[in-house]
Design a protein around this motif. Structure first.
Motif, short mmCIF file in Angstrom:
data_model
loop_
_atom_site.label_atom_id
_atom_site.label_comp_id
_atom_site.label_asym_id
_atom_site.label_seq_id
_atom_site.Cartn_x
_atom_site.Cartn_y
_atom_site.Cartn_z
N ILE A 23 0.86 -1.19 0.00
CA ILE A 23 0.00 0.00 0.00
C ILE A 23 0.89 1.24 0.00
CG2 ILE A 23 -1.71 1.34 1.29
CD1 ILE A 23 -3.06 -1.12 0.53
N PHE A 26 -3.16 6.38 0.51
CA PHE A 26 -4.32 6.06 1.34
C PHE A 26 -5.63 6.40 0.63
CE2 PHE A 26 -1.37 6.73 5.09
CZ PHE A 26 -1.27 5.38 5.35
N TYR A 27 -6.65 5.65 0.94
CA TYR A 27 -8.01 6.02 0.57
C TYR A 27 -8.43 7.16 1.51
CZ TYR A 27 -8.75 1.60 -2.08
OH TYR A 27 -8.73 0.58 -2.98
N PRO A 49 -18.85 3.35 2.97
CA PRO A 49 -19.40 2.24 2.18
C PRO A 49 -18.49 1.01 2.14
CG PRO A 49 -19.59 4.30 0.97
CD PRO A 49 -18.75 4.58 2.17
N ALA A 51 -16.00 -1.76 0.97
CA ALA A 51 -14.73 -1.77 0.24
C ALA A 51 -14.03 -0.42 0.25
CB ALA A 51 -14.94 -2.24 -1.20
N THR A 55 -10.66 -2.01 6.88
CA THR A 55 -9.79 -3.00 7.53
C THR A 55 -8.38 -2.44 7.75
OG1 THR A 55 -11.03 -4.68 6.35
CG2 THR A 55 -9.02 -5.40 7.43
N ARG A 384 -21.67 -4.48 -3.59
CA ARG A 384 -20.82 -5.51 -4.20
C ARG A 384 -20.47 -5.17 -5.64
NH1 ARG A 384 -18.28 -7.69 -0.42
NH2 ARG A 384 -19.64 -7.68 1.37
N1 LIG Z 1 -5.07 2.46 0.41
C1 LIG Z 1 -5.41 1.41 -0.33
N2 LIG Z 1 -4.90 1.24 -1.56
C2 LIG Z 1 -5.25 0.18 -2.32
N3 LIG Z 1 -6.11 -0.77 -1.94
C3 LIG Z 1 -6.65 -0.67 -0.73
C4 LIG Z 1 -6.32 0.42 0.14
N4 LIG Z 1 -7.02 0.25 1.28
C5 LIG Z 1 -7.74 -0.88 1.15
N5 LIG Z 1 -7.53 -1.44 -0.05
C6 LIG Z 1 -8.19 -2.67 -0.55
O1 LIG Z 1 -9.58 -2.45 -0.65
C7 LIG Z 1 -10.31 -3.67 -0.44
C8 LIG Z 1 -11.52 -3.46 0.47
O2 LIG Z 1 -11.12 -3.00 1.73
P1 LIG Z 1 -11.84 -3.47 3.09
O3 LIG Z 1 -12.03 -4.94 3.12
O4 LIG Z 1 -11.09 -2.86 4.18
O5 LIG Z 1 -13.26 -2.81 2.96
P2 LIG Z 1 -14.27 -2.35 4.10
O6 LIG Z 1 -14.28 -0.88 4.12
O7 LIG Z 1 -13.99 -3.05 5.35
O8 LIG Z 1 -15.65 -2.81 3.48
P3 LIG Z 1 -16.88 -3.69 4.10
O9 LIG Z 1 -17.84 -2.69 4.64
O10 LIG Z 1 -17.40 -4.40 2.91
O11 LIG Z 1 -16.31 -4.59 5.13
C9 LIG Z 1 -9.32 -4.65 0.11
O12 LIG Z 1 -9.06 -5.61 -0.89
C10 LIG Z 1 -8.08 -3.83 0.41
O13 LIG Z 1 -6.89 -4.55 0.19
#
Ligand SMILES: Nc1ncnc2c1ncn2[C@@H]1O[C@H](COP(=O)(O)OP(=O)(O)OP(=O)(O)O)[C@@H](O)[C@H]1O
Ligand SMILES: [Mg+2]
Length: 711
Positions: A23, A26-27, A49, A51, A55, A384
């Motif tokens: 990584i 950041f998002y 939302p 994804a 995490t 999804r």
């Molecule tokens: N900064 C980043 N750059 C690229 N990819 C990222 C980054 N942060 C997270 N990801 C990817 O985005 C995907 C989704 O992230 P994550 O599982 O954390 O979603 P979430 O917000 O927990 O969603 P949900 O509500 O569905 O649980 C993962 O495959 C993760 O590896």
């Protein structure tokens, strides 16, 4: 305030971990969380939302704690999610720190967990750990609650609510991080948790929502688009279009049967339009062949494999763990084009597709008939859509059959907001179970103390404490009347009450079992015991092919001497219905412990592998709980019988195989083969050579070596 845009802005130890998983930038929710003090111990709630990268927020906070000798407890709602998170944490933390997932065995304090830095559990497991007074909980320095909007789930919300309440009460100094889908009252939840809310409507892949009506799609931004009519069924037309353009589709069906029908139609259409390349077909065939070798042989497995070969399959709770693994793998590898799923998929694992189709916005609910699904659920399906790295945009499509329906979908669902999250703890069932747990395992010594304890729940935060007092009075009355608590002066759990709370069963279940076991049937068999266990609300009634009730009633008449109690069909028709149902399940489980194959159980009763797995676990657990209850109430003759039953149900074997199935890598089939080859005890195995064991059917050199290393 510091700006965090990329890994370069973070402290060195976190930067290293970020590099490990690749990584760099950041998002937005991640930047925001960091700048709001994620690494300074600030309590936060992130509502964004699907994804959007929640995490990683949790993993960075976790690293920050464990690097300074702290301990992390991470709560998830589902076992499948716990496994997924464990993998992610292990990759992120590297070798220096240890993560573990603990989801099973509800009758243990699991002191060994103290050796881990990050402990991932289901909400239920955390609840049971609290009931057993696991002492390492006091050293937790970061508490992460994932999918916190689940507070509003009618079945499982109260467990999460009470677990959070108790953990925070016990360990108020731990940093709290709550993760949630977006909800209109996220601020209310955050306020309850004493956390600062971070709420953003940001997605890694933009989402478009549209409705198909009369040959075209209308989008929420007013755009319209004609659909190529590749099939009479619009759902099939839509999905064929996507696959032609190289995308993948998830269809959310409202029943298992529908999901299977969509999978079949899609498979046929993909073949007709030759949309699966030769290369893809080879890979699909490879996976399907592997599935046939790995899963129990049955016409169910054959059906899954046959669909997979054609590039479309279904995904629902009837799939066994092995089926699910293969289907999900094929979809992740993008060779499976279409997945027709029930809503369980939307709430579970991270499995996106370019387009999501929701053909039906109504669903049949037991006792309520056909109901509109909630906006929350609709949005969860939409979430999804759009696969990061593969799709530039995700699309969620619904189908309207009339102008009116088109309007309704636009207004209610597409422009609509998800429903507020409401506490479900107030329902009598949940309150009964949780009240006993609090009295049994919290330092609450009086009714006023109990009320005070419940005042820190979300329920009270939302509704105030006037109603609460009244409901708790009723619940405590019930618990006292049936011997679970002593309420004469002060408030205390009895020995029975304590044990019931630890066993993690409903006091009503305990009551039913104890009352039934007051008499004995004339002929005590496994069926007798199984019927008692299956006659509780905690053993689910699984979809089984109907053996018609006339046959079932005849069976009951012919085997009457084996049952503890048979309710009178005229005097208590509801009890009698419930009883018949329990007999059906008991007969099935009896076949299971007589070593009837999973394939044959499916052919005989239509019980799908996923349902069998749930039954096994529940029936085994309630049997174990029954043995413990029998000890407390002094029916000593039944203690061992229920215990033995529990072990047999867990493994699906006759008693003589129990020593063998205790070995890792040895299930019911291998155990039977060993037994038949003359290896009947651990001592026999100790004496045999690895070469000899390898000769036994289904054993082979690898398993033989593993057995030798264990005996
Ligand atoms: N900064 C980043 N750059 C690229 N990819 C990222 C980054 N942060 C997270 N990801 C990817 O985005 C995907 C989704 O992230 P994550 O599982 O954390 O979603 P979430 O917000 O927990 O969603 P949900 O509500 O569905 O649980 C993962 O495959 C993760 O590896
Ligand atoms: Mg998540």
């Amino acid at each position: 305030m510091m700006g965090y845009r990329s890994s370069a802005d973070t402290p060195p130890h976190i930067r290293q971990a970020l590099e490990r998983i690749g990584i760099t930038t950041f998002y937005p929710p991640q930047s925001l969380a960091l700048s709001k003090g994620l690494l300074d111990g600030r309590p936060l709630m992130v509502a964004t939302p699907t994804a959007s990268g929640k995490t990683l927020i949790a993993m960075m906070a976790a690293y920050n704690h464990v690097a300074r000798g702290g301990k992390v407890l991470y709560l998830t709602p589902l076992r499948a999610l716990a496994a997924e998170k464990l993998q992610e944490f292990t990759d992120f933390l590297g070798d220096e720190f240890k993560a573990v997932a603990s989801t099973g065995d509800y009758d243990s304090a699991d002191p060994w967990l103290a050796n881990y830095d990050v402990i991932i559990t289901t909400n239920e497991k955390a609840d049971s750990l609290l009931r057993h007074g696991a002492s390492w909980i006091d050293s937790v320095s970061l508490l992460v609650a994932d999918e916190v909007h689940m507070l509003g789930d009618t079945d499982r919300g109260p467990t999460l609510e009470m677990t959070l309440t108790r953990l925070r009460n016990r360990n108020p100094r731990a940093q709290l991080l709550a993760l949630s889908a977006t909800a209109p009252n996220a601020d209310e939840i955050a306020a309850w948790l004493g956390a600062e809310l971070i709420s953003l409507d940001w997605r890694p892949v933009p989402l478009r929502e549209g409705v198909y009506y009369d040959g075209e799609i209308r989008y929420s931004d007013r755009a319209r688009r004609k659909v190529r009519e590749l099939d009479y069924n619009p759902v099939i037309s839509l999905l064929l279009e996507v696959v032609q353009d190289g995308g993948q589709v998830i269809v959310f069906a409202n029943t298992r049967k529908r999901a299977e029908q969509y999978a079949e139609k899609a498979a046929a259409a993909l073949s007709r339009e030759t949309l699966v390349t030769d290369d893809e077909r080879d890979k699909l065939n490879g996976l399907a062949d592997e599935l046939l070798l790995s899963a129990e042989a049955s016409s169910f497995t054959d059906r899954v494999a046959a669909l997979m070969r054609q590039g479309a399959c279904f995904h629902h709770a009837g799939l066994g763990a092995v089926h699910r693994r293969f289907v999900e793998k094929a979809f992740r590898n993008r060779i499976l084009k279409v997945l027709a799923a029930t809503p369980t998929l939307a709430a579970g694992v991270n499995l996106p597709a370019r387009v999501v189709i929701i053909p039906e916005l109504r669903r049949y609910e037991v006792g309520e008939g056909l109901r509109n699904i909630s906006v929350t659920e609709y949005k969860q399906f939409c979430g999804r859509a759009g696969r990061p790295g593969f799709d530039t945009e995700g699309e969620a499509l619904t189908i309207a059959r009339s102008e009116e329906e088109l309007e309704l979908i636009m207004e209610k669902y597409i422009k609509g907001k998800p429903e507020r999250v409401w506490s479900r703890l107030g329902s009598e069932n949940h309150l009964r179970i949780q009240t006993l747990a609090v009295i049994a395992s919290e330092p609450v010594k009086s009714f006023d103390g109990l009320v005070k304890f419940f005042e820190s729940t979300f329920l009270c935060h939302q509704f105030g404490s006037a109603l609460l007092r009244k409901s708790l009075t009723g619940v405590v009355d019930f618990l006292a009347r049936h011997g679970f608590v002593e309420a004469a002066d002060g408030l205390e759990a009895t020995r029975l009450g304590k044990r019931v709370a630890e066993l993690y069963i409903d006091p009503l279940t305990a009551l039913a079992i104890i009352q039934t076991c007051g008499n004995r049937p004339r002929l005590m068999t496994e069926l007798s015991l199984l019927q008692v266990v299956c006659n509780t609300h905690e053993v689910p009634s699984v979809p089984m092919r109907r053996s018609d009730s006339a046959r079932l009633e005849r069976f009951v008449e012919e085997n009457r001497e084996q049952f503890f109690q048979v309710p009178d069909p005229v005097e208590s028709p509801d009890d009698y219905e419930f009883f018949l149902d329990s007999v059906k399940t008991a007969v099935l489980m009896n076949a299971w412990i007589e070593e009837v194959g999973e394939g044959e159980l499916y052919e005989r009763w239509g019980v799908e592998p996923g349902d069998l797995a749930v039954l096994r676990e529940r029936v085994s657990w309630i049997s174990y709980a029954a043995s413990q209850l029998m000890r407390v109430v002094g029916h000593t003759d039944l203690v061992h019988l229920f215990e033995l039953l529990s072990e047999r149900v867990e493994h699906g074997v006759r008693p003589e195989l129990l020593p063998l199935v205790s070995l890792k890598g040895v299930g019911r089939v291998r155990a039977r083969n060993l037994y038949n080859a003359g290896y009947r005890t651990i001592e026999d195995l100790r004496r045999a050579s690895a070469e000899e064991l390898a000769q036994v059917p289904s054993i082979g050199p690898r398993i033989a070596a593993s057995i030798k290393s264990q005996v």
